[in-house]
Design a protein around this motif. Sequence first.
Motif, PDB file in Angstrom:
ATOM      1  N   GLY A 156       0.712  -1.036  -0.043  1.00  0.00           N
ATOM      2  CA  GLY A 156       0.014   0.105   0.042  1.00  0.00           C
ATOM      3  C   GLY A 156       0.796   1.222  -0.221  1.00  0.00           C
ATOM      4  O   GLY A 156       0.349   2.316  -0.455  1.00  0.00           O
ATOM      5  N   GLY A 157       2.038   1.103   0.355  1.00  0.00           N
ATOM      6  CA  GLY A 157       2.852   2.328   0.564  1.00  0.00           C
ATOM      7  C   GLY A 157       2.605   3.166   1.513  1.00  0.00           C
ATOM      8  O   GLY A 157       3.157   4.280   1.724  1.00  0.00           O
ATOM      9  N   GLY A 158       1.630   2.938   2.356  1.00  0.00           N
ATOM     10  CA  GLY A 158       1.526   3.623   3.707  1.00  0.00           C
ATOM     11  C   GLY A 158       2.272   3.159   4.904  1.00  0.00           C
ATOM     12  O   GLY A 158       2.937   2.322   4.693  1.00  0.00           O
ATOM     13  N   TYR A 159       1.977   3.750   5.995  1.00  0.00           N
ATOM     14  CA  TYR A 159       2.749   3.542   7.300  1.00  0.00           C
ATOM     15  C   TYR A 159       1.681   3.050   8.161  1.00  0.00           C
ATOM     16  O   TYR A 159       0.373   3.560   8.234  1.00  0.00           O
ATOM     17  N   HIS A 160       2.029   1.981   8.949  1.00  0.00           N
ATOM     18  CA  HIS A 160       0.960   1.427   9.799  1.00  0.00           C
ATOM     19  C   HIS A 160       1.444   1.277  11.087  1.00  0.00           C
ATOM     20  O   HIS A 160       2.897   1.406  11.308  1.00  0.00           O
ATOM     21  N   GLU A 161       0.706   1.011  12.320  1.00  0.00           N
ATOM     22  CA  GLU A 161       1.295   0.960  13.756  1.00  0.00           C
ATOM     23  C   GLU A 161       2.038  -0.357  13.751  1.00  0.00           C
ATOM     24  O   GLU A 161       1.876  -1.408  13.178  1.00  0.00           O
ATOM     25  N   PRO A 162       3.058  -0.255  14.802  1.00  0.00           N
ATOM     26  CA  PRO A 162       3.726  -1.475  14.975  1.00  0.00           C
ATOM     27  C   PRO A 162       2.984  -2.679  15.776  1.00  0.00           C
ATOM     28  O   PRO A 162       1.824  -2.140  16.271  1.00  0.00           O
ATOM     29  N   GLU A 163       3.345  -3.706  15.888  1.00  0.00           N
ATOM     30  CA  GLU A 163       2.465  -4.790  16.269  1.00  0.00           C
ATOM     31  C   GLU A 163       1.940  -4.680  17.746  1.00  0.00           C
ATOM     32  O   GLU A 163       1.039  -5.004  18.026  1.00  0.00           O
ATOM     33  N   ASN A 164       2.908  -3.950  18.567  1.00  0.00           N
ATOM     34  CA  ASN A 164       2.422  -3.772  20.009  1.00  0.00           C
ATOM     35  C   ASN A 164       1.526  -2.439  20.157  1.00  0.00           C
ATOM     36  O   ASN A 164       1.530  -2.112  21.356  1.00  0.00           O
ATOM     37  N   SER A 165       1.104  -1.828  19.102  1.00  0.00           N
ATOM     38  CA  SER A 165       0.425  -0.671  19.068  1.00  0.00           C
ATOM     39  C   SER A 165      -1.153  -1.079  19.519  1.00  0.00           C
ATOM     40  O   SER A 165      -1.553  -2.174  19.305  1.00  0.00           O
ATOM     41  N   SER A 166      -2.109  -0.215  19.663  1.00  0.00           N
ATOM     42  CA  SER A 166      -3.514  -0.489  20.102  1.00  0.00           C
ATOM     43  C   SER A 166      -4.029  -0.940  18.620  1.00  0.00           C
ATOM     44  O   SER A 166      -3.731  -0.456  17.573  1.00  0.00           O
ATOM     45  N   PRO A 167      -4.897  -1.885  18.776  1.00  0.00           N
ATOM     46  CA  PRO A 167      -5.548  -2.510  17.527  1.00  0.00           C
ATOM     47  C   PRO A 167      -6.357  -1.540  16.856  1.00  0.00           C
ATOM     48  O   PRO A 167      -7.168  -0.988  17.645  1.00  0.00           O
ATOM     49  N   GLY A 168      -6.313  -1.592  15.721  1.00  0.00           N
ATOM     50  CA  GLY A 168      -7.475  -0.654  14.812  1.00  0.00           C
ATOM     51  C   GLY A 168      -8.495  -1.623  14.475  1.00  0.00           C
ATOM     52  O   GLY A 168      -8.927  -2.701  15.174  1.00  0.00           O
ATOM     53  N   ARG A 169      -9.631  -0.617  14.102  1.00  0.00           N
ATOM     54  CA  ARG A 169     -10.961  -1.347  13.653  1.00  0.00           C
ATOM     55  C   ARG A 169     -10.993  -1.077  12.303  1.00  0.00           C
ATOM     56  O   ARG A 169     -11.596  -0.567  11.752  1.00  0.00           O
ATOM     57  N   GLY A 170     -10.664  -2.223  11.577  1.00  0.00           N
ATOM     58  CA  GLY A 170     -10.919  -2.519  10.198  1.00  0.00           C
ATOM     59  C   GLY A 170     -10.233  -1.288   9.534  1.00  0.00           C
ATOM     60  O   GLY A 170      -8.768  -1.162   9.631  1.00  0.00           O
ATOM     61  N   ALA A 171     -10.863  -0.711   8.739  1.00  0.00           N
ATOM     62  CA  ALA A 171     -10.264   0.325   7.706  1.00  0.00           C
ATOM     63  C   ALA A 171     -10.479   1.744   8.332  1.00  0.00           C
ATOM     64  O   ALA A 171     -10.376   2.749   7.756  1.00  0.00           O
ATOM     65  N   GLU A 172     -10.814   1.726   9.832  1.00  0.00           N
ATOM     66  CA  GLU A 172     -11.060   3.209  10.298  1.00  0.00           C
ATOM     67  C   GLU A 172      -9.689   3.932  10.308  1.00  0.00           C
ATOM     68  O   GLU A 172      -8.636   3.130  10.609  1.00  0.00           O
ATOM     69  N   PRO A 173      -9.565   5.154  10.036  1.00  0.00           N
ATOM     70  CA  PRO A 173      -8.409   5.843   9.956  1.00  0.00           C
ATOM     71  C   PRO A 173      -7.839   5.964  11.436  1.00  0.00           C
ATOM     72  O   PRO A 173      -8.589   5.787  12.175  1.00  0.00           O
ATOM     73  N   HIS A 174      -6.360   6.054  11.239  1.00  0.00           N
ATOM     74  CA  HIS A 174      -5.704   6.369  12.606  1.00  0.00           C
ATOM     75  C   HIS A 174      -5.829   7.609  13.132  1.00  0.00           C
ATOM     76  O   HIS A 174      -6.009   8.374  12.593  1.00  0.00           O
ATOM     77  N   ARG A 175      -5.731   7.418  14.581  1.00  0.00           N
ATOM     78  CA  ARG A 175      -6.012   8.723  15.200  1.00  0.00           C
ATOM     79  C   ARG A 175      -4.526   9.517  15.088  1.00  0.00           C
ATOM     80  O   ARG A 175      -3.545   8.914  15.291  1.00  0.00           O
ATOM     81  N   VAL A 176      -4.705  10.759  15.132  1.00  0.00           N
ATOM     82  CA  VAL A 176      -3.466  11.612  15.291  1.00  0.00           C
ATOM     83  C   VAL A 176      -3.572  12.474  16.701  1.00  0.00           C
ATOM     84  O   VAL A 176      -4.765  13.014  16.799  1.00  0.00           O
ATOM     85  N   LEU A 177      -2.869  12.516  17.640  1.00  0.00           N
ATOM     86  CA  LEU A 177      -3.050  13.060  18.765  1.00  0.00           C
ATOM     87  C   LEU A 177      -2.153  14.292  18.975  1.00  0.00           C
ATOM     88  O   LEU A 177      -1.001  14.628  18.404  1.00  0.00           O
ATOM     89  N   LEU A 178      -2.984  15.594  19.234  1.00  0.00           N
ATOM     90  CA  LEU A 178      -2.231  16.982  19.332  1.00  0.00           C
ATOM     91  C   LEU A 178      -2.632  17.480  20.655  1.00  0.00           C
ATOM     92  O   LEU A 178      -3.213  16.835  21.360  1.00  0.00           O
ATOM     93  N   SER A 179      -1.790  18.570  21.005  1.00  0.00           N
ATOM     94  CA  SER A 179      -2.287  19.320  22.202  1.00  0.00           C
ATOM     95  C   SER A 179      -1.901  20.733  22.319  1.00  0.00           C
ATOM     96  O   SER A 179      -0.940  21.203  21.137  1.00  0.00           O
ATOM     97  N   PRO A 180      -2.719  21.795  22.702  1.00  0.00           N
ATOM     98  CA  PRO A 180      -2.266  23.262  22.745  1.00  0.00           C
ATOM     99  C   PRO A 180      -1.132  23.495  23.428  1.00  0.00           C
ATOM    100  O   PRO A 180      -0.820  24.595  23.292  1.00  0.00           O
ATOM    101  N   THR A 181      -0.466  22.656  24.048  1.00  0.00           N
ATOM    102  CA  THR A 181       0.875  23.167  24.647  1.00  0.00           C
ATOM    103  C   THR A 181       1.934  21.868  24.740  1.00  0.00           C
ATOM    104  O   THR A 181       1.513  20.669  24.576  1.00  0.00           O
ATOM    105  N   LEU A 182       3.286  22.630  24.657  1.00  0.00           N
ATOM    106  CA  LEU A 182       4.483  21.461  24.403  1.00  0.00           C
ATOM    107  C   LEU A 182       4.672  20.712  25.914  1.00  0.00           C
ATOM    108  O   LEU A 182       5.590  20.034  25.613  1.00  0.00           O
ATOM    109  N   ARG A 183       4.148  21.526  26.817  1.00  0.00           N
ATOM    110  CA  ARG A 183       4.378  20.669  28.120  1.00  0.00           C
ATOM    111  C   ARG A 183       3.849  19.271  28.009  1.00  0.00           C
ATOM    112  O   ARG A 183       4.254  18.607  28.776  1.00  0.00           O
TER     113      ARG A 183
END
Length: 1500
Positions: free
Chosen positions: A1394-1421
């Motif tokens: 597919g040419g894409g990037y996937h989670e490693p084996e020990n990451s939380s399991p996905g739900r079929g074709a559901e897109p992966h989550r991206v985590l952000l924060s309004p502070t670098l702390r």
Amino acid sequence: MSGPGGGGALHPRTGKLVTLAPGGRSAARSQPGQEFNHGLVLSREPLRPGRVFAVRIDRQVNSWSGSIEIGVTALDPEHLDFPSSATGLKGGSWIVSGCSVLRDGRSILEEYGQDLDQLGEGDRVGIQRTAAGELRLWVNGQDCGVAATGLPPRVWAVVDLYGKCTQVTVVPGEPEEAEDGAEGDEAPSPPRPQSRPDKFPNSLESENGVSGMELSEAVSSAVLSAYTGSLLSVSLGSPPPPAGEGPPGGGGAPLTSNDALLFHEKCGTLIKLSNGNKTAERRRPLDEFNNGRVVTHRPLRDGEMFEIRIDKLVDKWSGSIEIGVTTHNPNSLEYPATMTNLRSGTIMMSGCGILTNGKGTRREYCEFSLDELQEGDHIGLTRKSNNALHFYINGIDQGVATTLTPLVVYGVVDLYGMAVKVTIVHNHNHSDRLRRNNAIMRALSPDVGRRALEAGGVGEPEPERLLFHANCGQKAAIIHDGRTALRPHATDDFNHGVVLSNRALRNNEVFQVRIDKMVDKWAGSIEIGVTTHNPTYLQLPSTMTNLRSGTWMMTGNGVMHNGTTILDEYGHNLDRLKAGDTVGVVRKEDGTLHFFVNGVAQGPAAWNVPPNVYAVVDLYGQAAQATILDDADLLPLPDDLSEGNHQPSPSSPSSAASVTDLRFHQLHGANAVITNGGRTALRQNCRSEFNDAIVISNRALRDGELFEIVIQKMVDRWSGSIEAGVTAIRPEDLEFPNTMTDIDYDTWMLSGTAIMQDGNTMRNNYGCDLDSLTTGSRIGMMRTAKGDLHYFINGVDQGVACSGLPPAKEVYAVVDLYGQCVQVSITSATGPMDNSLSTSNVTEKSFPIHSPVPGVAHRFHSSCGKNVAFQDNGCRAVRVAGYSHGIVFSMKELKADEVFEVKIEELDEKWSGSFHVGLTTLLPSEVPYAATGLPASLPELHSKATWLVAGSEVRRNGQLQKQNYGCSLERLGVGNRVGVKRCADDTMHILVDGEDMGPATTGVAKNVYVVLDLYGRVTAVSIVSSTVLEEPDGTKPPSVASETYSEEEEEEEPTPCENEAPVPPAAMEFLENHGKNILLSNGNLTATRVASYNQGIVVIAQPLPQGQLFQVQIDFLNPQWTSSLSLGVIGTSPERLNFPATACSLKRCAWLLQRDSVFHNSLKICENYGPNLDTCPEGTVLGLLVDSSSCLHLYVNGMDQGVAAQDIPSPCYVLVDLYGQCEQVTIVTNDTPALGGESADPHAQGGMEKADMVDGIKESVCWTPPVDTNTMKTCEYHALCARFKDLLLLPDDYFAEDPKFSLCYCESCHKLRGDEAYYKRGDPPRDYALPFGWCRFNLRVNPQLEVASTCKKWHMAYHGTSVGAVRRMLDQGELGAGSASILSCRPAKADPQGGGYHEPENSSPGRGAEPHRVLLSPTLRYAGLEAFATKVQFRDPKSQRQHGAQVAFQVCVRPGSYKPGPPSAGAPDPPDPRFCPAELEWVTKEKGATVLCGLLVRVE
């Protein structure tokens, strides 16, 4: 005590910022420029008893205060939880920090040993635990003594690489052999038993190696005869012991060490004792001038000499050593800052006087002042058995200081001001005596010298003819048989030309010299005077005004006594004399001193001058040669030198012929002096005395006769100024009071603008204000035949001041030289005038009080507070209920210089508070339509702009602007009148009973209404003023312009053509009027402070146009001082401004930016504004701009810091104060457009909206400072982060074109820019935190992304990542699906299909074709936690040091595309208090919802 040698090694467990070198013998603190602590290291093994564990300081930085700390701890390093610094160690820890000893973080000993903070690179410091359990500190091989006792047997050495100290190396701890208690040459040579000689040796050469040519024959004889003739009542060392106590032969060994006087260990906070407690030294002598007291360790015995030697002085301070005795035991004495502050049991010699318990009891105890002593001089004291206290200067007994010395006293020394270091003297050798003999010769008074000559039998008959003495200045020579003195090399040197007469002057004997030769190379010229010092024994100074005792000199046109000016404007300026002119001096029988210039008496210059004074001539500066004139050569002199001499001084303004005989009377106030033949009056000691200087005319004024004076000198020290008038009291009957307004009969005076009769105010607001007059102004007064009193200012009649002066009584002109006014002279205009004024109808200029007349009177507007009722056709306002809701407005706008005045008619004493009055831009007609209506009281009115006075406070929109203004409105009662006026200069004035209280505030808008508040006690007022009416033509003052003015001329005023080129702004340069320590250069573009730390104010010569940015660059900083420059604007013309020592003392129409605060008229109006100016480094460019709304902006390196102040008047002038560290600035631009300012291109910001601009100036990714003003170019942390980014080998095309377009958020950089910690961004706005501690490198936004044009309305967030994922994410251009794997801190795996990037084996399991989550924060702390931003180690290619680094992205995220939620990564504490846990982590699954805009790097 010497301990075993041997080095040692450091324990591998250290503070978190410490790096150990291989072998464990050297330690360094990482990030020394950013961090100052976390630098603890311990010894690998516990200390052996007696072993010294020592380290050498290898490297220091100057960024911090504090330095190395060392000690021991009983805590095992293997199990120690390292604190941030050594002083945080508990559980059995002893630490030496600075000069204090701490146990478990608490001080147990202050002022111990040597100050570790003063050590430098290469110094060695060690710690030792003795077998007896004592803790000792060793510095450079010297034992500093016991620091603590009771140490446990098992302790480890502790070294803290704190503050300045950044690297140490363990060295062998063998202490060097040191001389017992000696410090260099401070220790005296071992005493030798010897007999004290009965007289000085006949040959000084044989014993001291001194050539006989060093002392003249006469001087040697004088000293010998003085000694053998029992002139010196004490020996040159300690006084002789009482009979029977001394050893045989009058000699003997000195006291044993056990009995010898030493300094007590308890001393002033800045004192360091050494040399076996015989030497005391004040620490930080260039920063502190007091807290330097030392006391002897035991009481003094009867007849015992306590003597010290001055070892070191500094030139910075005034005042010097003080010495005396005290009854206070040093063990229980709480030392004050100076011993003269002690109010009991203390007798001190200070200067040349004696102070008992802090109060002066003998002002002139001796001729020689302690402030004039030099390094090497000796001072001693002894308490005799008869309770008399004697002081000695270089062995000379100065006589009895007091006969009431208590029985038990300790010797005390105060190392004050210039005095830094002293040593107790126990023994005296011949070379020391010879050195002191020279001091004896210069300390001998004239009378002592003459008695010495007579006692020695070498006296000669006093010569009759006045000649110059052979003992003269180093650069002077005496020729022509003593009649002529010259400086042979006058073009090489300008001083050391002092010559004295060969004998004392007789009473009324004139000493006069002619200037034969002058050179034009130098400034200054001849000086002449008298001195009590005998030239035979005087050690001649470089200039005579340096002598601090027994000397009176005329220098320039002033008179100095003992180096201090006593008359500023005395007579003709000696600096203007030419070759052939003559100067003279005489002491009259009554003790007055007079000077002559070209035979003209200049009047009395000094009083109480003692007899037997010697004439002095100082061939200074231009004066190269002078010859004494014999009696036959003298010009004729008047018989009476104080009165009757009507020859004007050559410099007097009244030198022109005048037919009047009016003069100042010889009777006058205590501080007044009459000179120049009665034409000039001055107040002596004008900077210490402000009154007691009344002068009166020598005869009564005739009707129609003008008595006019000109102000010649003023000082800016006092408030108030000259007062003038007439009195019917004869001078012989007048008991001169402090001020003339204290007289309660037959006296009429003008004081300021008030006319006063017999001390009571008759009227206010007379046509002139005497307090506003300046140097050169002329004041005249005249009584007409009708009994009217007129005043004239600069020749212009100010109208009738008062009437009814009794025609039958004679009146005398009277002048009070009060406050700022120091000197006046009678002008040639004094005399008879045209008496037609006695019948003329001159209009008065005081403000008329009108009754309410319908049609012309002011009225109140119908809009008002809910408790107000109007009466008398809107001319009376009454509050009918409560204590508030009493606001009323004027019917119409207030015109310029129009007064709106009301009278208080009713009070209700059950309420507190009172009347409020002011001006507002709020339209009264809009009040009924306002949503909130009027507030309960005027201070709460914040609509539009409102200026008001409440009590004695001035407020703008409720914010305090000024305190203690005028008289408090709360003190007013029924019948008092209050007025308000807006002047043409945009100032608001308050008038109370017609008296103007002065400007209350500045920058008042043009269109304003009067607003009043019937608050508290005041319940009813009525209007007593009318609208301004045009004056009839007959009463208008004549215009200064041409009389043929017409409307046509007004219409012909040229207007600029549309195609005419705009006039370029005037080039800015510094004004020649500046602080006295300023030197201008570079075409007045560069200002340099050349001395001291203050007196460095400079002002721009041209007004600052609105919208034009003015900038200066800091060229040079001197770290010797603290604080730094300040800058701002003033609303007054600087041409004649008298600058104070610092800009913060400006209290009139001044706005100042200092540190991180804004001041208006010396009152702080804003805090935490912009960066702290004290931290700006060299090269910083600071700018000021006033926008079209009259708001002041500060720019730092081209970045607008926002509005600092409002209502800046126009015109205004830029002011810069080169204070403290800042010693040089240069104007760098004259046409620089302001970034974000109005002078910039309006299209430069593209389509940015207001919210983007607020963000953009401070933080926007779309804008950065210009390259040439980028503050990051000098930031070490920014450079380190840039080097790490380069190691990532990322393509340059991903970043902004110029790699310098980046922002560093280290502590120094963000504070310098004045960044706030949090900002809002997006639609709707949402908070985000700035990435403090990181460095941002701007990324190019991919132009193919559709969101690029709208991302400015998106929210700002951060995304922590790993180094390995950076390139993949830059290639993708957003945080899309497949990039979420970076949150796992492990590399993502590629899908080859597919040419894409996937989670490693020990990451939380996905739900079929559901897109992966991206985590952000309004502070670098949060986003910068290691769970997200993986830390990697790298070696800096420049320093070759190991560092840890993290990376993250700053991203724009589309509103609505994410969901805030609680943190998924565990954190011990809330990482950022601004954000609640429910908003700390944003989750998005949408593709295209994020845009990368910056790469962030943090290096540890």
